[in-house]
Design a protein around this motif. Structure first.
Motif, PDB file in Angstrom:
ATOM      1  N   ILE A  27      42.825  32.388  43.616  1.00  9.29           N
ATOM      2  CA  ILE A  27      41.951  33.179  42.743  1.00  9.29           C
ATOM      3  C   ILE A  27      41.308  34.394  43.428  1.00  9.29           C
ATOM      4  N   PRO A  28      40.702  34.244  44.629  1.00 10.19           N
ATOM      5  CA  PRO A  28      40.093  35.463  45.202  1.00 10.19           C
ATOM      6  C   PRO A  28      41.079  36.618  45.418  1.00 10.19           C
ATOM      7  N   PRO A  29      42.261  36.402  46.039  1.00 13.27           N
ATOM      8  CA  PRO A  29      43.174  37.543  46.166  1.00 13.27           C
ATOM      9  C   PRO A  29      43.710  38.034  44.816  1.00 13.27           C
ATOM     10  N   MET A  30      43.880  37.108  43.850  1.00  8.99           N
ATOM     11  CA  MET A  30      44.340  37.518  42.524  1.00  8.99           C
ATOM     12  C   MET A  30      43.320  38.429  41.850  1.00  8.99           C
ATOM     13  N   SER A  31      42.025  38.142  42.093  1.00  2.68           N
ATOM     14  CA  SER A  31      40.979  38.966  41.516  1.00  2.68           C
ATOM     15  C   SER A  31      41.134  40.416  41.978  1.00  2.68           C
ATOM     16  N   ASN A  32      41.374  40.604  43.287  1.00  2.00           N
ATOM     17  CA  ASN A  32      41.593  41.955  43.798  1.00  2.00           C
ATOM     18  C   ASN A  32      42.836  42.578  43.190  1.00  2.00           C
ATOM     19  N   LEU A  33      43.892  41.764  43.055  1.00  4.40           N
ATOM     20  CA  LEU A  33      45.158  42.287  42.532  1.00  4.40           C
ATOM     21  C   LEU A  33      45.008  42.726  41.076  1.00  4.40           C
ATOM     22  N   LEU A  34      44.244  41.951  40.288  1.00  2.00           N
ATOM     23  CA  LEU A  34      44.070  42.315  38.883  1.00  2.00           C
ATOM     24  C   LEU A  34      43.264  43.599  38.749  1.00  2.00           C
ATOM     25  N   ILE A  35      42.344  43.832  39.705  1.00  2.00           N
ATOM     26  CA  ILE A  35      41.617  45.109  39.679  1.00  2.00           C
ATOM     27  C   ILE A  35      42.591  46.252  39.998  1.00  2.00           C
ATOM     28  N   GLU A  36      43.507  46.000  40.957  1.00  3.05           N
ATOM     29  CA  GLU A  36      44.540  47.010  41.236  1.00  3.05           C
ATOM     30  C   GLU A  36      45.366  47.262  39.975  1.00  3.05           C
ATOM     31  N   LEU A  37      45.662  46.190  39.249  1.00  2.66           N
ATOM     32  CA  LEU A  37      46.445  46.328  38.011  1.00  2.66           C
ATOM     33  C   LEU A  37      45.705  47.196  36.998  1.00  2.66           C
ATOM     34  N   LEU A  38      44.426  46.887  36.814  1.00  6.39           N
ATOM     35  CA  LEU A  38      43.640  47.684  35.858  1.00  6.39           C
ATOM     36  C   LEU A  38      43.661  49.157  36.263  1.00  6.39           C
ATOM     37  N   LYS A  39      43.469  49.414  37.576  1.00  3.31           N
ATOM     38  CA  LYS A  39      43.454  50.795  38.038  1.00  3.31           C
ATOM     39  C   LYS A  39      44.803  51.460  37.774  1.00  3.31           C
ATOM     40  N   SER A  40      45.880  50.692  37.952  1.00  5.22           N
ATOM     41  CA  SER A  40      47.197  51.313  37.795  1.00  5.22           C
ATOM     42  C   SER A  40      47.544  51.574  36.330  1.00  5.22           C
ATOM     43  N   THR A  41      46.795  50.954  35.384  1.00  9.27           N
ATOM     44  CA  THR A  41      47.100  51.274  33.983  1.00  9.27           C
ATOM     45  C   THR A  41      46.832  52.743  33.698  1.00  9.27           C
ATOM     46  N   SER A  42      45.969  53.389  34.518  1.00 12.13           N
ATOM     47  CA  SER A  42      45.682  54.807  34.268  1.00 12.13           C
ATOM     48  C   SER A  42      46.936  55.663  34.438  1.00 12.13           C
ATOM     49  N   LEU A  43      47.945  55.145  35.159  1.00 13.27           N
ATOM     50  CA  LEU A  43      49.162  55.931  35.386  1.00 13.27           C
ATOM     51  C   LEU A  43      49.965  56.160  34.111  1.00 13.27           C
ATOM     52  N   VAL A  44      49.735  55.340  33.064  1.00  8.20           N
ATOM     53  CA  VAL A  44      50.486  55.560  31.822  1.00  8.20           C
ATOM     54  C   VAL A  44      50.121  56.904  31.200  1.00  8.20           C
ATOM     55  N   TYR A  45      49.026  57.514  31.699  1.00  8.06           N
ATOM     56  CA  TYR A  45      48.690  58.874  31.292  1.00  8.06           C
ATOM     57  C   TYR A  45      49.896  59.808  31.479  1.00  8.06           C
ATOM     58  N   PHE A  46      50.674  59.563  32.543  1.00  8.24           N
ATOM     59  CA  PHE A  46      51.819  60.427  32.855  1.00  8.24           C
ATOM     60  C   PHE A  46      52.902  60.365  31.790  1.00  8.24           C
ATOM     61  N   ILE A  47      53.041  59.228  31.094  1.00 10.69           N
ATOM     62  CA  ILE A  47      54.050  59.167  30.034  1.00 10.69           C
ATOM     63  C   ILE A  47      53.374  59.356  28.678  1.00 10.69           C
ATOM     64  N   THR A  48      52.217  60.039  28.690  1.00  9.84           N
ATOM     65  CA  THR A  48      51.461  60.431  27.497  1.00  9.84           C
ATOM     66  C   THR A  48      51.160  59.281  26.542  1.00  9.84           C
ATOM     67  N   LEU A  49      50.920  58.101  27.095  1.00 13.71           N
ATOM     68  CA  LEU A  49      50.427  56.992  26.282  1.00 13.71           C
ATOM     69  C   LEU A  49      48.912  57.166  26.194  1.00 13.71           C
ATOM     70  N   SER A  50      48.344  57.072  24.957  1.00 10.76           N
ATOM     71  CA  SER A  50      46.953  57.489  24.777  1.00 10.76           C
ATOM     72  C   SER A  50      45.958  56.446  25.269  1.00 10.76           C
ATOM     73  N   ASP A  51      45.950  56.205  26.561  1.00 13.42           N
ATOM     74  CA  ASP A  51      44.989  55.260  27.134  1.00 13.42           C
ATOM     75  C   ASP A  51      43.680  56.003  27.424  1.00 13.42           C
ATOM     76  N   LEU A  52      42.784  55.307  28.110  1.00 10.19           N
ATOM     77  CA  LEU A  52      41.461  55.856  28.397  1.00 10.19           C
ATOM     78  C   LEU A  52      41.526  57.215  29.103  1.00 10.19           C
ATOM     79  N   THR A  53      42.341  57.291  30.152  1.00 13.64           N
ATOM     80  CA  THR A  53      42.437  58.539  30.915  1.00 13.64           C
ATOM     81  C   THR A  53      42.972  59.673  30.050  1.00 13.64           C
TER      82      THR A  53
END
Lengths: 220, 216
Positions: free
Chosen positions: B143-169
């Motif tokens: 669980i502790p390392p997974m917690s860090n990994l899921l935060i990395e996952l959340l951060k990486s969702t911002s990359l969908v901005y590049f394929i013009t998916l209308s996310d937060l960024t």
């Protein structure tokens, strides 16, 4: 589907752009290493304000996406401060700041692993704090963490394509531009993917060898 | 000059929902792949082990953004056409799953050897040994390392901005086009929202950790 002569034609352009990617990676890594150790030292400071402030900043930077941080640095900073930085400089600062927060934890683990007796010996010999750090603690704390720092070098390499968002013409953006001229998409992106894959696999192979050599020296 | 926060809320709200949706779907894909490849790399069957190792090494060495571009722009040329959402979910899931698999594998190896030996001595079947003895102890370690990994996952969702998916960024960039002079406020708010989302992940994981370690 795969056109070899087209692939050969665009390869020199992509390899040229790879140099920008590698430049940004190395500059970002050097900056992150320097800032990382400053953060690690600051977090051991006697002043609670500095300690807690740094902890808050580190936590915030680690919790927010690099992409948004880059946007903030590139598009907002010139509006707040009377400075204007190039895309490359902004990218390096962004990468450096972001990964400094990760590397500070790596340094911390290295410093914590230095036996307590070393500190006591330095005190007993009446060494100044500067000498204690630079002659006693850091020479013992840094070599064991070099492989972990190497992993972060690879991580930074893989993050450099994000810099294309602030108009830095690195490998991925070059591939995109190539694709938009020729309307052939498959080759540029596949070559880009393979180049990243090859470099990061080579780096991790090199790191594994370095780690083995370091281990041998430590046990010998 | 007051900042028109309220005008931004509808778009940012929509973007936040899309970001959460991508994050949850990618978490599902990534956790499945982590479990499969993580358990697979401890399998006694050599082919499964090699397949798991290849997946892990390949996708850890690959740059996520390049992978996303490849999945979204290049794959249609070989006949695989995915929507923006699924291209994003697939790329993020594949990438994070490879890191998660390493967490799963090391957590399984970290279970003390005496536990295996004790379950052999008690004559438990291999299934019982895996599910009743090894997995519960491994999950607590994950669980502790997974917690860090899921935060990395959340951060990486911002990359969908590049394929013009209308996310937060992406929505924030649209707002920026209309309220150019407020750029610093928009990005500060955007950073704040991501910080809140990351914090809710780490709080959830801390609660989960307490649940899974209740037996200690």
């Amino acid at each position: 589907m795969w056109n070899w002569s087209y692939a050969a034609e665009i390869l020199p352009t992509l390899l040229n752009a790879l140099l920008v990617t590698i430049g940004a990676t190395l500059a970002g890594f050097v900056l992150a290493s320097i800032l990382g150790i400053l953060i690690a030292l600051g977090r051991r400071s006697r002043f609670a304000v500095l300690r807690l402030g740094l902890q808050g900043i580190v936590n915030f930077i680690r919790s927010t996406p690099l992409l948004v941080q880059l946007f903030f640095l590139y598009y907002s900073l010139p509006m707040i401060l009377p400075i204007s930085l190039s895309a490359f400089t902004t990218g390096v600062i962004g990468l450096g700041l972001h990964y400094a927060t990760y590397l500070s934890e790596v340094y911390r683990s290295g410093i914590d692993a230095v036996p307590k007796g070393q500190w006591e010996a330095a005190t007993a010999l009446d060494l100044s704090p500067v000498r204690t750090w630079f002659s006693i603690i850091l020479p013992q704390a840094v070599p064991p963490i070099i492989p972990i720092m190497g992993n972060y070098l690879i991580v930074i390499l893989k993050e450099t394509p994000t810099l294309s968002a602030i108009t830095l013409v690195e490998l991925l953006l070059t591939a995109k531009n190539t694709a938009s001229v020729s309307y052939r998409v498959f080759e540029p992106y596949t070559i880009t993917g393979i180049l990243f894959l090859v470099i990061s696999l080579l780096l991790s192979f090199g790191m594994a060898r370095l780690e083995k050599r370091l281990n041998r020296r430590h046990t010998a | 000059m007051s900042v028109p926060w309220l005008d931004w809320l509808p778009l940012l709200g929509e973007g936040t929902l899309i970001t959460i949706k991508i994050a949850l779907l990618s978490i599902a894909v990534a956790l499945c792949l982590s479990a499969l490849a993580g358990l697979g790399s401890t399998s006694p069957i050599i082919i499964i082990r090699i397949a798991s190792r290849t997946y892990i090494e390949l996708f850890r060495a690959c740059s996520l953004l390049v992978l996303l571009f490849w999945v979204y722009f290049a794959l249609p040329f070989v006949g695989v056409e995915l929507s923006k959402l699924w291209a994003g979910v697939l790329a993020i899931g594949l990438n994070i799953g490879a890191y998660g698999a390493e967490i799963v594998r090391s957590a399984i190896f970290a279970v003390p050897k005496g536990q295996y030996e004790a379950s052999l001595a008690l004559n438990l079947t291999p299934t019982e040994r895996t599910w009743k003895i090894i997995i519960p102890q491994a999950v607590a370690r994950m669980i502790p390392p997974m917690s860090n990994l899921l935060i990395e996952l959340l951060k990486s969702t911002s990359l969908v901005y590049f394929i013009t998916l209308s996310d937060l960024t992406y929505e924030a960039m649209i707002i920026r086009n209309n309220y150019y002079s407020y750029t610093p406020y928009i990005f500060a708010l955007l950073l704040g929202i991501y910080f809140v989302l990351s914090s809710s992940i780490s709080i959830t994981m801390r609660i989960l950790e307490r649940k899974f370690t209740a037996w200690r």
